[in-house]
Design a protein around this motif. Structure first.
Motif, PDB file in Angstrom:
ATOM      1  N   GLY A  18       0.735  -1.148   0.194  1.00  9.25           N
ATOM      2  CA  GLY A  18      -0.008   0.203   0.015  1.00  9.25           C
ATOM      3  C   GLY A  18       0.729   1.272  -0.118  1.00  9.25           C
ATOM      4  O   GLY A  18       0.345   2.303  -0.747  1.00  9.25           O
ATOM      5  N   TYR A  19       1.741   1.313   0.871  1.00  8.85           N
ATOM      6  CA  TYR A  19       2.770   2.211   0.964  1.00  8.85           C
ATOM      7  C   TYR A  19       3.644   2.580  -0.603  1.00  8.85           C
ATOM      8  O   TYR A  19       3.638   3.840  -0.926  1.00  8.85           O
ATOM      9  CB  TYR A  19       3.766   2.365   2.077  1.00  8.85           C
ATOM     10  CG  TYR A  19       4.565   3.393   2.039  1.00  8.85           C
ATOM     11  CD1 TYR A  19       4.182   4.685   2.738  1.00  8.85           C
ATOM     12  CD2 TYR A  19       6.039   3.348   1.678  1.00  8.85           C
ATOM     13  CE1 TYR A  19       5.274   5.717   2.813  1.00  8.85           C
ATOM     14  CE2 TYR A  19       6.798   4.392   1.734  1.00  8.85           C
ATOM     15  CZ  TYR A  19       6.249   5.634   2.128  1.00  8.85           C
ATOM     16  OH  TYR A  19       7.425   6.813   2.421  1.00  8.85           O
ATOM     17  N   VAL A  20       4.249   1.518  -0.890  1.00  8.06           N
ATOM     18  CA  VAL A  20       4.805   1.566  -2.224  1.00  8.06           C
ATOM     19  C   VAL A  20       4.088   2.037  -3.410  1.00  8.06           C
ATOM     20  O   VAL A  20       4.449   3.190  -4.312  1.00  8.06           O
ATOM     21  CB  VAL A  20       5.518   0.077  -2.595  1.00  8.06           C
ATOM     22  CG1 VAL A  20       6.094   0.218  -3.881  1.00  8.06           C
ATOM     23  CG2 VAL A  20       6.734  -0.286  -1.442  1.00  8.06           C
ATOM     24  N   PHE A  21       2.921   1.700  -3.440  1.00  8.55           N
ATOM     25  CA  PHE A  21       1.798   2.134  -4.528  1.00  8.55           C
ATOM     26  C   PHE A  21       1.551   3.511  -4.252  1.00  8.55           C
ATOM     27  O   PHE A  21       1.214   4.327  -5.146  1.00  8.55           O
ATOM     28  CB  PHE A  21       0.599   1.198  -4.835  1.00  8.55           C
ATOM     29  CG  PHE A  21       1.092   0.181  -5.789  1.00  8.55           C
ATOM     30  CD1 PHE A  21       1.199   0.223  -7.263  1.00  8.55           C
ATOM     31  CD2 PHE A  21       1.439  -1.068  -5.150  1.00  8.55           C
ATOM     32  CE1 PHE A  21       1.665  -0.933  -7.842  1.00  8.55           C
ATOM     33  CE2 PHE A  21       2.208  -2.216  -5.913  1.00  8.55           C
ATOM     34  CZ  PHE A  21       1.933  -2.144  -7.271  1.00  8.55           C
ATOM     35  N   GLY A  22       1.539   3.838  -3.012  1.00  4.84           N
ATOM     36  CA  GLY A  22       1.061   5.258  -2.611  1.00  4.84           C
ATOM     37  C   GLY A  22       1.897   6.042  -2.990  1.00  4.84           C
ATOM     38  O   GLY A  22       1.671   7.232  -3.559  1.00  4.84           O
ATOM     39  N   VAL A  23       3.190   6.031  -2.585  1.00  7.66           N
ATOM     40  CA  VAL A  23       4.336   7.014  -3.055  1.00  7.66           C
ATOM     41  C   VAL A  23       4.415   7.105  -4.525  1.00  7.66           C
ATOM     42  O   VAL A  23       4.692   8.273  -5.153  1.00  7.66           O
ATOM     43  CB  VAL A  23       5.651   6.737  -2.491  1.00  7.66           C
ATOM     44  CG1 VAL A  23       5.797   6.950  -0.848  1.00  7.66           C
ATOM     45  CG2 VAL A  23       6.278   5.477  -2.978  1.00  7.66           C
ATOM     46  N   ALA A  24       4.197   6.059  -5.277  1.00  9.05           N
ATOM     47  CA  ALA A  24       4.328   5.993  -6.647  1.00  9.05           C
ATOM     48  C   ALA A  24       2.918   7.123  -7.205  1.00  9.05           C
ATOM     49  O   ALA A  24       3.395   7.827  -8.072  1.00  9.05           O
ATOM     50  CB  ALA A  24       4.255   4.735  -7.337  1.00  9.05           C
TER      51      ALA A  24
ATOM     52  N   ALA B 250       4.989   9.769   6.794  1.00  6.89           N
ATOM     53  CA  ALA B 250       3.662  10.323   7.973  1.00  6.89           C
ATOM     54  C   ALA B 250       2.688  10.668   6.924  1.00  6.89           C
ATOM     55  O   ALA B 250       1.734  11.163   7.425  1.00  6.89           O
ATOM     56  CB  ALA B 250       4.428  11.129   8.651  1.00  6.89           C
ATOM     57  N   ASN B 251       2.752  10.960   5.627  1.00  2.89           N
ATOM     58  CA  ASN B 251       1.972  11.772   4.812  1.00  2.89           C
ATOM     59  C   ASN B 251       0.675  11.007   4.829  1.00  2.89           C
ATOM     60  O   ASN B 251       0.259   9.702   4.576  1.00  2.89           O
ATOM     61  CB  ASN B 251       2.343  11.866   3.271  1.00  2.89           C
ATOM     62  CG  ASN B 251       1.531  12.417   2.458  1.00  2.89           C
ATOM     63  OD1 ASN B 251       0.276  12.444   2.383  1.00  2.89           O
ATOM     64  ND2 ASN B 251       2.101  13.464   1.753  1.00  2.89           N
ATOM     65  N   PRO B 252      -0.373  11.587   5.347  1.00  6.78           N
ATOM     66  CA  PRO B 252      -1.714  11.024   5.603  1.00  6.78           C
ATOM     67  C   PRO B 252      -2.421  10.610   4.233  1.00  6.78           C
ATOM     68  O   PRO B 252      -3.173   9.660   4.337  1.00  6.78           O
ATOM     69  CB  PRO B 252      -2.686  12.018   6.243  1.00  6.78           C
ATOM     70  CG  PRO B 252      -1.987  13.417   6.165  1.00  6.78           C
ATOM     71  CD  PRO B 252      -0.466  13.002   5.893  1.00  6.78           C
ATOM     72  N   SER B 253      -2.279  11.148   3.030  1.00  5.55           N
ATOM     73  CA  SER B 253      -2.698  10.901   1.936  1.00  5.55           C
ATOM     74  C   SER B 253      -2.125   9.686   1.348  1.00  5.55           C
ATOM     75  O   SER B 253      -2.924   8.879   0.871  1.00  5.55           O
ATOM     76  CB  SER B 253      -2.760  11.950   1.051  1.00  5.55           C
ATOM     77  OG  SER B 253      -2.998  11.635  -0.380  1.00  5.55           O
ATOM     78  N   ILE B 254      -0.819   9.493   1.581  1.00  5.82           N
ATOM     79  CA  ILE B 254      -0.078   8.276   1.140  1.00  5.82           C
ATOM     80  C   ILE B 254      -0.730   7.235   1.833  1.00  5.82           C
ATOM     81  O   ILE B 254      -0.786   6.126   1.311  1.00  5.82           O
ATOM     82  CB  ILE B 254       1.394   8.656   1.103  1.00  5.82           C
ATOM     83  CG1 ILE B 254       1.709   9.546   0.213  1.00  5.82           C
ATOM     84  CG2 ILE B 254       2.053   7.351   0.956  1.00  5.82           C
ATOM     85  CD1 ILE B 254       3.234   9.669   0.223  1.00  5.82           C
ATOM     86  N   ARG B 255      -0.660   7.368   3.226  1.00  7.77           N
ATOM     87  CA  ARG B 255      -1.286   6.299   4.089  1.00  7.77           C
ATOM     88  C   ARG B 255      -2.557   5.807   3.726  1.00  7.77           C
ATOM     89  O   ARG B 255      -2.967   4.548   3.790  1.00  7.77           O
ATOM     90  CB  ARG B 255      -0.868   6.478   5.419  1.00  7.77           C
ATOM     91  CG  ARG B 255       0.318   6.776   5.852  1.00  7.77           C
ATOM     92  CD  ARG B 255       0.678   6.952   7.504  1.00  7.77           C
ATOM     93  NE  ARG B 255       1.909   6.829   7.850  1.00  7.77           N
ATOM     94  CZ  ARG B 255       2.289   6.192   8.875  1.00  7.77           C
ATOM     95  NH1 ARG B 255       1.375   5.479   9.803  1.00  7.77           N
ATOM     96  NH2 ARG B 255       3.521   6.162   9.376  1.00  7.77           N
TER      97      ARG B 255
ATOM     98  N   THR C 119      -4.540  -3.788  -3.479  1.00  5.07           N
ATOM     99  CA  THR C 119      -4.586  -5.284  -3.204  1.00  5.07           C
ATOM    100  C   THR C 119      -3.546  -6.183  -4.172  1.00  5.07           C
ATOM    101  O   THR C 119      -3.553  -5.632  -5.199  1.00  5.07           O
ATOM    102  CB  THR C 119      -6.085  -5.946  -3.632  1.00  5.07           C
ATOM    103  OG1 THR C 119      -7.005  -5.265  -2.983  1.00  5.07           O
ATOM    104  CG2 THR C 119      -5.982  -7.424  -3.253  1.00  5.07           C
ATOM    105  N   CYS C 120      -2.722  -7.032  -3.412  1.00  2.00           N
ATOM    106  CA  CYS C 120      -1.780  -7.705  -4.099  1.00  2.00           C
ATOM    107  C   CYS C 120      -2.200  -9.203  -4.136  1.00  2.00           C
ATOM    108  O   CYS C 120      -2.419  -9.638  -3.137  1.00  2.00           O
ATOM    109  CB  CYS C 120      -0.277  -7.606  -3.407  1.00  2.00           C
ATOM    110  SG  CYS C 120       0.394  -5.991  -3.706  1.00  2.00           S
TER     111      CYS C 120
END
Length: 469
Positions: free
Chosen positions: A339-345, A362-367, A374-375
């Motif tokens: 979730g985090y990896v695709f969030g930063v992307a 800590a970015n709430p939008s990324i989290r 889903t993987c």
């Protein structure tokens, strides 16, 4: 086996290196040093550097990205940890072999007053021996037969303990040890290596910093092995010859195919096969799916708020506890959190140490974006791998703006020997980005000049001056 590897390490000369191996070795060194520079501003990087400085010792070798020197063992320790901290360094052999070989070789090269050619040769020898040991324990599978054999045997314990033979061989070459003492160095190195902790990492819900190994700590064993052998310390020169009570047995590898160690040794190089230069600082499981994801969001101009869901089809074991954790408590958690990896992307965070800045983690939008991800295991991954061992079949489906977008790739970006390989310019640009927080622009360019023309350097110290402060 140990004696054969020692003869290879002492008997191979500069002119014996194929041009492609020279070129790839220089790129691996560039990539590894760049990753160390990028990691030096992280908390984990600072801890390891602080420990190396505290332990100190004679001013033999440099810590990448810093000023001053420490003894060879402590330089190898710090640089090994720095290279692997971002999970951004190249993958070869059975894993991040470079992070377990290069720190030892780099420290010993600087201490010995070696030339650029000496460093390239010792690094190539170390990486090749490491790769061949990886083949023997079933972790470097680049033929159809080897892939099928590994899949039939199952995963079992895994780790980079075998790489210590390569690190010690590279050190011994730089120290100009003869074949007999090099064999003893290898015999000692086989006893001064890590336990196979990869499985513990993959089953743990706690993101501990030891992750799947501590390359810096193992590197101190390789340095120690070479120095002891130089003094006449007797090593276990039969360590690779006993199938019942030898290296694979006491370390815990479930497979042992010793014929892979010497097959074509000196003629057919293999460390550059399945070599992968990482374009993203995270677990390699996500790289193919990230290629697909970036293709979709760039092609269709999708922002994080446009996206309703992301389904990524990766290689196996996506049900492992390692990938199930939802929280991000530190850099090790983040690197394995889909979730985090695709969030930063999705948020277009530049690929590099920026992914692990405290504000980013800590970015709430990324989290929050992680809830959309889903993987799953790609159902065709294994069959494709058995047909083409260089493949890493990956697919992503993105639901956004009332439509479903799908993209699939056979090879992950950065895979040498495929049409997805990175160009030298891209590897150079990765180095520039990793160095940006530590080195001035002028110093970065001088470092790149030294790395690209490494074979012309009279002294490795000229390179180290440009990658330290």
């Amino acid at each position: 086996m140990t004696e054969a590897l020692a003869r290879f390490a002492t008997g191979t000369n500069w002119q014996d290196l194929p041009p492609a191996i020279v070129q790839e070795t220089k790129r691996v060194l560039m990539d590894s040093i760049g990753c160390a520079l990028g990691a030096s501003t992280t908390d984990k990087g600072r801890m390891n550097v602080a420990l190396a400085r505290r332990l100190g010792g004679a001013p033999d070798a440099s810590i990448i990205g810093l000023g001053g020197k420490v003894c060879c063992t402590n330089a190898a320790f710090a640089n090994g940890e720095l290279i692997l901290t971002l999970d951004f360094s190249n993958i070869m052999g059975g894993g991040h072999d470079g992070a377990y070989v290069i720190p030892t070789v780099l420290a010993m090269a600087e201490n010995a007053g070696a030339s650029g050619r000496d460093l390239i040769l010792a690094t190539a020898l170390g990486l090749e021996i490491s790769a061949r040991l990886a083949r023997a324990v079933g972790q470097h599978n680049f033929t159809v037969e080897a892939v099928q054999r590994r899949r039939a045997q199952g995963q079992g314990l895994a780790g980079n303990a075998y790489a210590n033979f390569g690190a010690a061989a590279g050190a011994a070459r730089l120290m100009k040890l003869d074949a007999d003492r090099t064999a003893h160095a290898l015999g000692i190195a086989g006893h001064l290596c890590m336990v196979l902790s990869y499985g513990r990492w993959s089953s743990s819900l706690r993101g501990h910093m030891t992750k799947y190994g501590v390359p810096g700590w193992q590197s101190t064993g390789a340095v120690t092995a070479a120095l002891l052998a130089e003094m006449g310390y007797a090593g276990d020169t039969g360590v690779l010859d006993d199938p019942e009570r030898g290296f694979a047995y006491y370390v815990g590898y479930p497979s042992w195919h010793p014929e892979e160690i010497t097959a074509g040794l000196g003629k057919d190089w293999c460390f550059n096969i399945k070599l992968h230069y990482k374009p993203y600082p995270c677990c390699g499981v996500f790289h193919g799916p990230l290629d697909c994801f970036y293709e979709i969001i760039e092609k269709h101009n999708l922002g994080p708020d446009d996206i309703e869901s992301v389904t990524a089809y990766c290689r196996g074991h996506m049900d492992s506890p390692l990938f199930a954790k939802k929280t991000v408590d530190g850099i090790s958690d983040a690197q394995f959190n889909p979730g985090y990896v695709f969030g930063v992307a999705a948020h277009r965070i530049p690929s590099g140490v920026e992914w692990y800045d405290p504000d980013t983690m800590a970015n709430p939008s990324i989290r929050k974006f992680g809830d959309k991800v889903t993987c799953r295991n790609h159902p065709g991954y294994g069959k494709e791998l058995e047909k083409d061992p260089l493949s890493a079949l990956s697919k992503v489906e993105v639901v956004a703006k009332g439509a479903t977008y799908t993209h699939e790739v056979k090879y992950r970006r950065g895979s040498v020997g495929t049409d997805a390989a990175l160009s030298e310019r891209e590897i150079v640009d990765k180095f520039r980005h990793n160095a940006a927080r530590i080195l001035t622009g002028d110093k970065t360019e001088r470092a790149l000049d030294a790395l690209l023309e490494l074979q012309e350097l009279e002294h490795v110290s000229a390179l180290m001056r440009e990658v330290t402060l």
